[in-house]
Design a protein around this motif. Structure first.
Motif, PDB file in Angstrom:
ATOM      1  N   MET A  30      21.363 -59.068   4.583  1.00 50.59           N
ATOM      2  CA  MET A  30      20.710 -60.386   4.605  1.00 50.59           C
ATOM      3  C   MET A  30      21.222 -61.220   5.784  1.00 50.59           C
TER       4      MET A  30
ATOM      5  N   HIS B 239      19.191 -63.272   9.756  1.00 47.43           N
ATOM      6  CA  HIS B 239      19.405 -64.622  10.280  1.00 47.43           C
ATOM      7  C   HIS B 239      18.368 -65.049  11.320  1.00 47.43           C
TER       8      HIS B 239
ATOM      9  N   MET C 241      14.953 -65.976   9.983  1.00 42.93           N
ATOM     10  CA  MET C 241      14.821 -67.028   8.974  1.00 42.93           C
ATOM     11  C   MET C 241      14.791 -68.393   9.647  1.00 42.93           C
TER      12      MET C 241
ATOM     13  N   GLN D 173      15.093 -71.560   7.577  1.00 40.93           N
ATOM     14  CA  GLN D 173      15.610 -72.662   6.750  1.00 40.93           C
ATOM     15  C   GLN D 173      16.818 -73.345   7.403  1.00 40.93           C
TER      16      GLN D 173
ATOM     17  N   MET E 140      20.347 -75.812   7.230  1.00 37.57           N
ATOM     18  CA  MET E 140      21.528 -75.860   6.378  1.00 37.57           C
ATOM     19  C   MET E 140      21.240 -76.694   5.118  1.00 37.57           C
TER      20      MET E 140
ATOM     21  N   GLY F 284      18.979 -75.001   2.626  1.00 38.81           N
ATOM     22  CA  GLY F 284      19.728 -73.974   1.904  1.00 38.81           C
ATOM     23  C   GLY F 284      20.581 -74.569   0.805  1.00 38.81           C
ATOM     24  N   MET F 285      21.205 -75.713   1.098  1.00 39.86           N
ATOM     25  CA  MET F 285      22.078 -76.339   0.108  1.00 39.86           C
ATOM     26  C   MET F 285      21.274 -76.852  -1.086  1.00 39.86           C
ATOM     27  N   LEU F 286      20.014 -77.224  -0.826  1.00 40.11           N
ATOM     28  CA  LEU F 286      19.166 -77.687  -1.931  1.00 40.11           C
ATOM     29  C   LEU F 286      18.523 -76.495  -2.640  1.00 40.11           C
ATOM     30  N   TYR F 287      18.420 -75.363  -1.959  1.00 44.10           N
ATOM     31  CA  TYR F 287      17.813 -74.137  -2.489  1.00 44.10           C
ATOM     32  C   TYR F 287      16.530 -74.465  -3.216  1.00 44.10           C
TER      33      TYR F 287
ATOM     34  N   ARG G 285      13.937 -71.252  -0.868  1.00 45.82           N
ATOM     35  CA  ARG G 285      14.016 -70.255  -1.925  1.00 45.82           C
ATOM     36  C   ARG G 285      12.985 -69.142  -1.659  1.00 45.82           C
TER      37      ARG G 285
ATOM     38  N   GLU H 158      14.287 -66.892   1.106  1.00 42.55           N
ATOM     39  CA  GLU H 158      15.340 -65.989   0.646  1.00 42.55           C
ATOM     40  C   GLU H 158      14.730 -64.786  -0.077  1.00 42.55           C
ATOM     41  N   ILE H 159      13.752 -65.061  -0.934  1.00 49.64           N
ATOM     42  CA  ILE H 159      13.147 -63.981  -1.721  1.00 49.64           C
ATOM     43  C   ILE H 159      12.374 -63.021  -0.816  1.00 49.64           C
TER      44      ILE H 159
ATOM     45  N   ARG I 161      14.771 -60.932   1.063  1.00 55.59           N
ATOM     46  CA  ARG I 161      15.407 -59.989   0.146  1.00 55.59           C
ATOM     47  C   ARG I 161      14.532 -58.748   0.000  1.00 55.59           C
TER      48      ARG I 161
END
Ligand code: ADP
Ligand code: MG
Lengths: 267, 345
Positions: free
Chosen positions: A109, A113, A116, A118, A120, A123-126, A131, A134-135, A138
């Motif tokens: 993952m 980088h 992607m 998103q 910082m 990401g912290m709020l996801y 989200r 990320e999926i 993945r």
């Protein structure tokens, strides 16, 4: 297989450390879609060549040009390493350089980088798009994990894995970058015959199915002759031969350099 | 080490596999824990709430430091100074600019973050011990600025008193339990944000830099940008903590948060175990309790060993700090209590 164009041009590269020169006027082209092997005795300058290509070292002289698919050619000689990765060149290391504290999944993952977006904060709020992203990534990474048959170590921290598997995870990490060109520094070194065969199969699959151009350093001559389209031979930082496996096998300079090394190993 | 999961927890989708809380009972436990934390003031004496408040404030700052040290593999001895920046920023904004606490809090984080970024610049060139020394400069320069400049506003060595109480719809958060709720909410939010960070793009880039900065760069991570982000974020958390500190104690001076606090916070990160969200919580609670113990024992030590005792008490923090520095240089991954609690990572 018909090779169309040049993917990477290495032109008259000179590199020295202090007073000793590691590379002297090395030039060669890597053609689109081929497997080019770089061989040569220990200390010949193979790793240094890769280090120049991906921005690890800056050559004292010379030029390296990359031809990204679908866009202008780029002089990458003085580009920082992370920018070269972004252009589509990934690599593995002679001495495995994984993120030892992360598991297999996160190692791969982490190599997504550059693909992607998103921030910082996102990401912290996801939340929402972070989200989703990320999926989606993945899923791409799981495909690579399936392909390399490492499902069983998906969640294992890589620092604790056996050598052969770490080599495989490192190949996976390079693939996760979705490179146009792959630099592999002795991907089969230190492996047993079975592991070597697996690795050769993966490399050929990557080459055929994903159309990735491959620059490979390898010591096992038998394997090199089997899988490489062309071979470049270095000795003491100088290119002493270049050609198809058949021509290289019969090249007197190559035979001399290798017989020299063989006898060193035996004693 | 494979993560151990409760039996019957099959991954039905990647989204499910990637969720932190997967099972109904985990939801129940999380909600129960939060409800309990909110109920604590109902049955706690003020002294106990005071101890909890200080733990909460330091926890926020330690989380920031954990992002920098535990995740990114950098080091900083300036965290207390960045807290001071946040405290002053919040005090000045609320007292002299009439900004409500609720806006001053994030602004204090931002201000501290920018200062942290500046002191993070040496990390682009140096590592380990030398970086520790470079960040130590923050611990001297920042109090020096607050002591000597804009004395009319910042109050010189005496600092700022009567810092406004946070207010919301007529309610004044001027008691231990009032501030407890604010600190609790902030600490919960920073914990969640830190956990999310760790499992997304930026967090992986941080860990990649910690584990192998050369490989990280070769795989497309702009190390310069991400090291600076880590320093910013770490000091941002310190700034939030500093703002909470200012409005809880209602006064701030240049020496209130000093080098020893920075060293203790580093100790909290290391003892708690690096690279997990639980680490800072364990470390902060453990070290705060240890510190209470030491400060109650020190007078007794003086009685037992007159003369010598006083010297020993002064040496304690120094020895502790030195041991921590050595620990970081030679054992950068720390004791990792997380290894004892693999489920919590
Ligand atoms: N970072 C470095 N500092 C000093 N010398 C180096 C460095 N990297 C490579 N060399 C030298 O350059 C030469 C070529 O090394 P290398 O490229 O690693 O060879 P190979 O990969 O073919 O075994 C060797 O003599 C080696 O000692
Ligand atoms: Mg080599």
């Amino acid at each position: 297989m018909a090779f169309k164009s040049v993917k990477l041009g290495v032109e008259n590269i000179h590199l020295s450390f202090g007073g000793t020169s590691a590379l002297t006027g090395v030039s060669f082209d890597v053609l689109e879609g081929e497997i080019l092997a770089v061989i040569g005795p220990n200390g010949a300058g193979k790793t240094s060549t890769l280090n120049c290509i991906n921005g690890f070292y800056q050559p004292d002289q010379g030029q390296i040009t990359f031809f990204p698919t679908g866009s202008e050619r780029r002089d990458i000689t003085r580009l920082p390493a992370y920018r070269i990765a972004k252009l589509g060149i990934a690599r593995t290391f002679q001495n495995i350089a994984l993120y030892t504290g992360l598991n297999t999944l996160d190692n791969l993952m982490a190599a997504r980088h550059v693909h992607m977006k998103q921030s910082m904060l996102a990401g912290m709020l996801y939340f929402g798009s972070a989200r989703q992203e990320e999926i989606a990534h993945r899923e791409a990474v799981e495909e690579i994990i399936d392909f390399l048959e490492i499902e069983h170590i998906r969640k294992s921290v890589v620092g604790a894995l056996p050598y052969g598997l770490r080599k495989r995870v490192e190949l996976g990490r390079a693939l996760a970058l979705e490179p146009q060109m792959l630099l592999l520094d002795e991907p089969m070194a230190g492996m047993n015959v079975e592991e070597k065969e697996d690795m050769a199969r993966f490399i050929l699959d990557i080459h055929e199915r994903r159309g990735v151009t491959i620059l490979l350093i390898e010591h096992d001559m038998g394997l090199v002759m089997d899988i490489a389209d062309r071979i470049v031979v270095l000795d003491f930082g100088i290119k002493i031969a270049e050609g198809t496996p058949d021509t290289i096998r019969q090249d007197p300079n190559v035979i001399k350099a290798y017989l020299g090394e063989e006898s060193q190993h035996k004693t | 080490m494979a993560a151990i999961r409760p039996a019957g927890d099959f991954d039905i989708s990647y989204a499910h596999d990637m969720a932190v809380i997967r099972r109904p009972w985990q939801w129940a436990a999380a909600v129960g824990l939060v409800a309990f934390l909110f109920a604590v003031p109902a049955f706690s004496p003020p002294q106990f709430l005071d101890a909890l408040n200080l733990i909460g404030i330091f926890l926020v700052s330690v989380q920031g430091l954990a992002i920098l040290v535990g995740y990114t593999g950098q080091i900083s001895l300036g965290q207390a100074a960045f807290m001071t920046v946040g405290a002053y920023a919040s005090a000045v904004l609320t007292k002299y600019a009439g900004v409500p606490f609720w806006f001053a809090l994030p602004l204090a984080g931002l201000g501290a973050g920018l200062v942290g970024l500046i002191f993070g610049l040496p990390s682009l060139r140096i590592k380990g011990f030398y970086l520790a020394m470079a960040t130590l400069a923050a611990q001297f320069i920042i109090p020096w600025i607050f002591r000597g400049f804009w004395v009319a506003t910042l109050g010189g060595a005496t600092g700022i008193q009567e810092i406004p109480v946070p207010r919301l719809a007529g309610f004044a958060f001027d008691s231990e339990w009032g501030m407890y709720f604010i600190i609790l909410v902030v600490a919960i939010l920073t914990t969640i944000a830190m956990k999310n960070l760790a499992r997304t793009r930026t967090g992986r880039a941080f860990v990649a830099i910690r584990d192998n900065d050369l490989a990280a760069e070769v795989l497309g991570i702009n190390i310069v940008a991400y090291k600076l982000r880590a320093f910013f974020l770490s000091a941002f958390y310190a700034g939030l903590a500093g703002s909470l500190w200012a409005h809880y104690l209602r006064s701030i001076n240049p020496e209130q948060l000093d080098l020893i606090d920075s060293v203790w916070m580093l100790g909290m990160v290391i003892v708690g175990g690096m690279g997990s969200a639980l680490g800072p919580i364990l470390g902060t609670v453990f070290i705060r309790l240890l510190r209470e113990l030491v400060s109650t024992l020190t007078p007794n030590l003086n009685d037992m060993l007159p003369g010598l005792g006083a010297n020993l008490a002064g040496l304690g923090p120094l020895v502790f700090g030195f041991a921590l520095a050595l620990f970081l240089v030679f054992e950068p991954h720390g004791l990792a209590l997380a290894a004892v609690f693999p489920l919590a990572v």
